[in-house]
Design an enzyme around this catalytic site. Structure first.
Site, PDB file in Angstrom:
ATOM      1  N   HIS A  11      -0.654   6.208  -1.332  1.00 22.45           N
ATOM      2  CA  HIS A  11      -0.650   7.532  -0.360  1.00 22.45           C
ATOM      3  C   HIS A  11       0.973   7.623   0.276  1.00 22.45           C
ATOM      4  CE1 HIS A  11      -5.174   6.644   0.134  1.00 22.45           C
ATOM      5  NE2 HIS A  11      -4.920   7.557  -0.474  1.00 22.45           N
ATOM      6  N   ARG A  47      -3.209  10.251 -10.207  1.00 18.73           N
ATOM      7  CA  ARG A  47      -2.749   8.890 -10.736  1.00 18.73           C
ATOM      8  C   ARG A  47      -2.984   9.187 -12.142  1.00 18.73           C
ATOM      9  NH1 ARG A  47      -6.839   6.009  -6.858  1.00 18.73           N
ATOM     10  NH2 ARG A  47      -7.798   7.879  -7.367  1.00 18.73           N
ATOM     11  N   SER A 103      -7.891   3.190  -2.644  1.00 18.65           N
ATOM     12  CA  SER A 103      -8.367   2.532  -1.212  1.00 18.65           C
ATOM     13  C   SER A 103      -9.673   1.757  -1.607  1.00 18.65           C
ATOM     14  CB  SER A 103      -8.731   3.805  -0.389  1.00 18.65           C
ATOM     15  OG  SER A 103      -7.572   4.490   0.085  1.00 18.65           O
TER      16      SER A 103
END
Ligand code: PNS
Length: 164
Positions: free
Chosen positions: A17, A91, A129
């Site tokens: 991020h 990604r 995450s």
């Protein structure tokens, strides 16, 4: 004045991020990092206040980046700004399908809203995450996965969760 909105769950913010936000801060005059709710994900590990606190710690060194949150639709939130651009990180090709759909829904709600994609830097393509939360639950080393300033916050939270 160009404005980018970088939305996400940030549960918690990762180096991936941070990489996208830092690159955005070079391209746009203003960057708003917006903590939003993803109803397709299970119960978050961190509260919105905790996410905001970690983001503020990590992003204080960027003068043109502000942190905010939204409980509602992102396309409605974006109407607060003049011609903002939503910026999302990609990604892998698998991210694109979901993000393409989100882009179309957001445009339906706010037709003037544009979305741009930044491809993740190679070293962060594996990172999410959820990987960080999993590592934290095993009390594994988080260096290089999340900014150093928030490692202790995550470690303490994971300890709390393990005790549940
Ligand atoms: O980090 P994430 O979980 O991939 O971020 C997704 C997020 C929070 C940006 C997305 O779920 C979102 O935009 N949530 C706000 C509600 C919304 O506008 N949903 C899209 C229309 S259904």
């Amino acid at each position: 004045m160009s404005t980018a909105i970088c939305p996400g769950s940030f549960d918690p913010v990762t180096m991936g991020h941070l990489d996208v936000i830092a690159r955005c801060a070079k391209i746009f005059d203003n960057v708003i990092v917006c903590v939003s709710h993803n109803s397709t994900k299970s119960q978050p590990m961190f509260t919105v206040e905790e996410k905001l606190s970690m983001l503020n710690k990590v992003l204080k060194r960027f003068p043109n980046v502000q942190v905010d949150c939204s409980q509602g639709l992102l396309a409605e939130y974006s109407k607060k700004y003049d011609q903002p651009v939503l910026v999302k990180g990609l990604r892998a090709a698998s991210d694109f399908e979901y993000e393409f759909q989100m882009n179309l829904i957001n445009k339906r709600i706010n037709p003037s809203l544009e979305t741009m994609f930044l491809t993740a830097s190679e070293e962060f393509t594996f990172l999410s995450s959820s990987v960080v939360r999993e590592m934290a639950m095993y009390d594994a080393d988080l260096h290089g996965l999340v900014p150093d300033e928030i490692i202790e916050d995550i470690r303490l939270k994971a300890k709390e969760w393990r005790a549940k």
